[in-house]
Design a protein around this motif. Structure first.
Motif, PDB file in Angstrom:
ATOM      1  N   SER A 198      35.351 -18.227 -21.850  1.00  0.00           N
ATOM      2  CA  SER A 198      36.293 -18.075 -22.954  1.00  0.00           C
ATOM      3  C   SER A 198      35.537 -18.284 -24.257  1.00  0.00           C
ATOM      4  O   SER A 198      34.743 -19.224 -24.374  1.00  0.00           O
ATOM      5  CB  SER A 198      37.421 -19.104 -22.825  1.00  0.00           C
ATOM      6  OG  SER A 198      38.201 -19.152 -24.000  1.00  0.00           O
ATOM      7  N   SER A 199      35.797 -17.444 -25.245  1.00  0.00           N
ATOM      8  CA  SER A 199      35.046 -17.536 -26.498  1.00  0.00           C
ATOM      9  C   SER A 199      35.603 -18.592 -27.439  1.00  0.00           C
ATOM     10  O   SER A 199      34.858 -19.145 -28.259  1.00  0.00           O
ATOM     11  CB  SER A 199      35.026 -16.186 -27.210  1.00  0.00           C
ATOM     12  OG  SER A 199      36.352 -15.782 -27.547  1.00  0.00           O
ATOM     13  N   ALA A 200      36.909 -18.888 -27.360  1.00  0.00           N
ATOM     14  CA  ALA A 200      37.503 -19.836 -28.310  1.00  0.00           C
ATOM     15  C   ALA A 200      38.831 -20.339 -27.771  1.00  0.00           C
ATOM     16  O   ALA A 200      39.465 -19.709 -26.914  1.00  0.00           O
ATOM     17  CB  ALA A 200      37.706 -19.184 -29.680  1.00  0.00           C
ATOM     18  N   VAL A 201      39.248 -21.464 -28.304  1.00  0.00           N
ATOM     19  CA  VAL A 201      40.542 -22.044 -27.946  1.00  0.00           C
ATOM     20  C   VAL A 201      41.577 -21.657 -29.005  1.00  0.00           C
ATOM     21  O   VAL A 201      41.239 -21.450 -30.175  1.00  0.00           O
ATOM     22  CB  VAL A 201      40.434 -23.586 -27.829  1.00  0.00           C
ATOM     23  CG1 VAL A 201      40.125 -24.217 -29.185  1.00  0.00           C
ATOM     24  CG2 VAL A 201      41.703 -24.197 -27.224  1.00  0.00           C
ATOM     25  N   ARG A 202      42.826 -21.532 -28.601  1.00  0.00           N
ATOM     26  CA  ARG A 202      43.919 -21.352 -29.546  1.00  0.00           C
ATOM     27  C   ARG A 202      45.015 -22.349 -29.164  1.00  0.00           C
ATOM     28  O   ARG A 202      44.918 -23.039 -28.141  1.00  0.00           O
ATOM     29  CB  ARG A 202      44.445 -19.910 -29.542  1.00  0.00           C
ATOM     30  CG  ARG A 202      44.931 -19.426 -28.195  1.00  0.00           C
ATOM     31  CD  ARG A 202      45.327 -17.950 -28.233  1.00  0.00           C
ATOM     32  NE  ARG A 202      45.735 -17.459 -26.927  1.00  0.00           N
ATOM     33  CZ  ARG A 202      46.956 -17.578 -26.421  1.00  0.00           C
ATOM     34  NH1 ARG A 202      47.914 -18.136 -27.166  1.00  0.00           N
ATOM     35  NH2 ARG A 202      47.256 -17.123 -25.239  1.00  0.00           N
ATOM     36  N   ILE A 236      33.093 -22.306 -27.272  1.00  0.00           N
ATOM     37  CA  ILE A 236      33.208 -21.636 -25.986  1.00  0.00           C
ATOM     38  C   ILE A 236      33.787 -22.574 -24.929  1.00  0.00           C
ATOM     39  O   ILE A 236      33.805 -23.795 -25.090  1.00  0.00           O
ATOM     40  CB  ILE A 236      31.852 -21.090 -25.511  1.00  0.00           C
ATOM     41  CG1 ILE A 236      30.879 -22.238 -25.197  1.00  0.00           C
ATOM     42  CG2 ILE A 236      31.262 -20.123 -26.517  1.00  0.00           C
ATOM     43  CD1 ILE A 236      29.646 -21.784 -24.458  1.00  0.00           C
ATOM     44  N   GLY A 237      34.272 -21.971 -23.845  1.00  0.00           N
ATOM     45  CA  GLY A 237      34.744 -22.733 -22.699  1.00  0.00           C
ATOM     46  C   GLY A 237      34.311 -22.045 -21.423  1.00  0.00           C
ATOM     47  O   GLY A 237      34.181 -20.813 -21.376  1.00  0.00           O
ATOM     48  N   LEU A 238      34.076 -22.824 -20.379  1.00  0.00           N
ATOM     49  CA  LEU A 238      33.683 -22.298 -19.076  1.00  0.00           C
ATOM     50  C   LEU A 238      34.485 -23.016 -18.004  1.00  0.00           C
ATOM     51  O   LEU A 238      34.757 -24.211 -18.112  1.00  0.00           O
ATOM     52  CB  LEU A 238      32.181 -22.508 -18.814  1.00  0.00           C
ATOM     53  CG  LEU A 238      31.195 -21.756 -19.714  1.00  0.00           C
ATOM     54  CD1 LEU A 238      29.789 -22.290 -19.522  1.00  0.00           C
ATOM     55  CD2 LEU A 238      31.247 -20.259 -19.413  1.00  0.00           C
ATOM     56  N   ARG A 239      34.837 -22.266 -16.975  1.00  0.00           N
ATOM     57  CA  ARG A 239      35.498 -22.915 -15.846  1.00  0.00           C
ATOM     58  C   ARG A 239      35.073 -22.264 -14.544  1.00  0.00           C
ATOM     59  O   ARG A 239      34.707 -21.076 -14.504  1.00  0.00           O
ATOM     60  CB  ARG A 239      37.020 -22.870 -15.989  1.00  0.00           C
ATOM     61  CG  ARG A 239      37.649 -21.520 -15.703  1.00  0.00           C
ATOM     62  CD  ARG A 239      39.159 -21.586 -15.817  1.00  0.00           C
ATOM     63  NE  ARG A 239      39.778 -20.328 -15.409  1.00  0.00           N
ATOM     64  CZ  ARG A 239      41.070 -20.054 -15.558  1.00  0.00           C
ATOM     65  NH1 ARG A 239      41.866 -20.947 -16.116  1.00  0.00           N
ATOM     66  NH2 ARG A 239      41.554 -18.897 -15.156  1.00  0.00           N
TER      67      ARG A 239
END
Length: 401
Positions: A198-202, A236-239
């Motif tokens: 994921s590129s960004a959080v909202r 960023i985010g990774l899971r």
């Protein structure tokens, strides 16, 4: 750091390093180092008693002397080198030399460093290295430390190992690394588990963290992709499945600790806390430097009803919440607000604050009534509040009807 910051530190660590087995003095070091800050200088590659999901490590039975009966097996150490530079012996030699130079004689390694993956990236060649250590049991459940792993990136055209080592357990997932001076190249080495990006959080309409993910494609042992520059923080985010993925060089992001501004405005205050509730902090992202102060203002109305006003900061984005019941209400999302101004639900009045300021308020054209401190609960009938800082001219703020 205040006692109210400690649950936030624990929660941030759980999200960012939940797949790691932290040393026993970690929280003490976080207290000393500041809010949400974890710099992992030396951590060890571990295996447990059970065979790992996805085949990452094989189990090791325990002997009475505390050591393992067999040498644990790990994808990092026991697979052939993968990547498009796997056959470049000159590059692999320089990677191993950079690894040795970085680690020096601090640790007693067993055997030679093994290059797990080596490949070209837009930020120059990158390699993942692992090396064995004498195995030892480090927990009552049988976790075994048996090695060290880390990335070697490219600096000034040459391989260079940085503060990038990581401890892994039997539940650990694919190692990820941000390469390049702007940290805009994401390298995730394949560890037989799917990984999504994921590129960004909202934020949704209740102020909870929301991310949109896409699966990463692995080729020849790794996924290499260009991402937005992560120079001033980590968006960023990774899971992997329902778990976050550890970013191996997260400790390179530095920031100055900014303790929460805690104010108690009389009465029996509540311990309501957004951080303690599911979904409000970014589960799959990484602790981001707070560039604006956070507030936590608790108290009770004149008739004894408790309230809490709390802000959560991600970079410069501030989410403001109010409690008058155990369920928080999102007041708003703003970029770097200078002042805090919250109309409490249930007609309890206004909570206003500005760090280090003197505050007064009035109703209609009445006299100014000063209050104590830089945060205050104003009555519902208040129409204006005044902020004075040092010798500066007072600023008058009209409260919305």
């Amino acid at each position: 750091m205040t006692d109210l910051d400690v649950p936030r530190v624990r929660d941030a660590l759980d999200r960012a390093t939940g797949h790691l087995d932290a040393p026993p003095d970690l929280l003490d070091r976080v207290r000393a180092g500041g809010r949400r800050r974890v710099v992992r200088r030396r951590t060890l590659l571990g295996a447990g008693l059970a065979v790992a999901a996805g085949g990452s490590v094989a189990g090791a039975r325990l002997l009475r002397n505390g050591g393992p009966e067999v040498m644990p097996v790990s994808n990092r150490l026991d697979r052939p080198t993968r990547g498009d530079l796997a056959g470049d012996e000159d590059y692999l030699r320089r990677v191993r030399a950079a690894w040795r130079q970085h680690n020096g004689d601090e640790l007693r390694f067993v055997g030679e460093p093994h290059v797990t993956w080596a490949g070209r990236t837009p930020a120059g060649p990158v390699a993942l290295v692992a090396q064995r250590l004498p195995p030892r049991v480090v927990s009552p459940v049988g976790q075994v430390e048996f090695g060290l792993t880390g990335f070697v990136g490219t600096v000034d055209g040459r391989p260079a190992a940085g503060v990038t080592e990581q401890m892994l357990t039997e539940a650990a997932n694919s190692p990820a690394f941000l390469a390049g001076p702007r940290r805009d190249v994401l390298v995730v080495v394949d560890d037989d588990r799917p990984v999504s990006y994921s590129s960004a959080v909202r934020w949704d309409d209740q102020g909870r963290a929301v991310r949109t993910f896409r699966p990463l494609a692995f080729t020849n042992g790794a996924s290499v992709s260009t991402v937005p520059a992560q120079s001033d923080g980590l968006s960023i985010g990774l899971r992997s499945g329902d778990e976050g993925v550890g970013l191996i060089n997260m400790g390179e992001v530095r920031w100055t600790p900014m303790p929460t501004l805690v104010r108690t405005l009389g009465g029996a205050s509540s311990d309501w806390d957004v951080v303690a509730m599911d979904g409000y902090e970014d589960r799959y992202g990484y602790p981001t430097p707070p560039l604006v102060r956070e507030w936590r203002i608790a108290g009770a109305s004149p008739d004894g009803r408790p309230f809490v006003v709390q802000t959560l900061v991600t970079g410069r984005t501030v989410r403001t919440f109010a409690f008058v019941t155990p369920q928080p209400v999102l007041i708003g999302v703003a970029e770097s607000p200078k002042r805090l101004e919250v109309r409490l639900p249930a007609g309890l009045g206004w909570v206003v604050a500005e760090e280090g300021a003197s505050i007064a308020y009035r109703v209609g054209a009445g006299d100014w009534i000063p209050v104590t401190g830089d945060a205050a609960l104003l009555p519902p009938a208040a129409t204006q509040w005044r902020v004075t800082r040092g010798g500066a001219r007072p600023a008058v703020v009209r409260l919305p009807d």
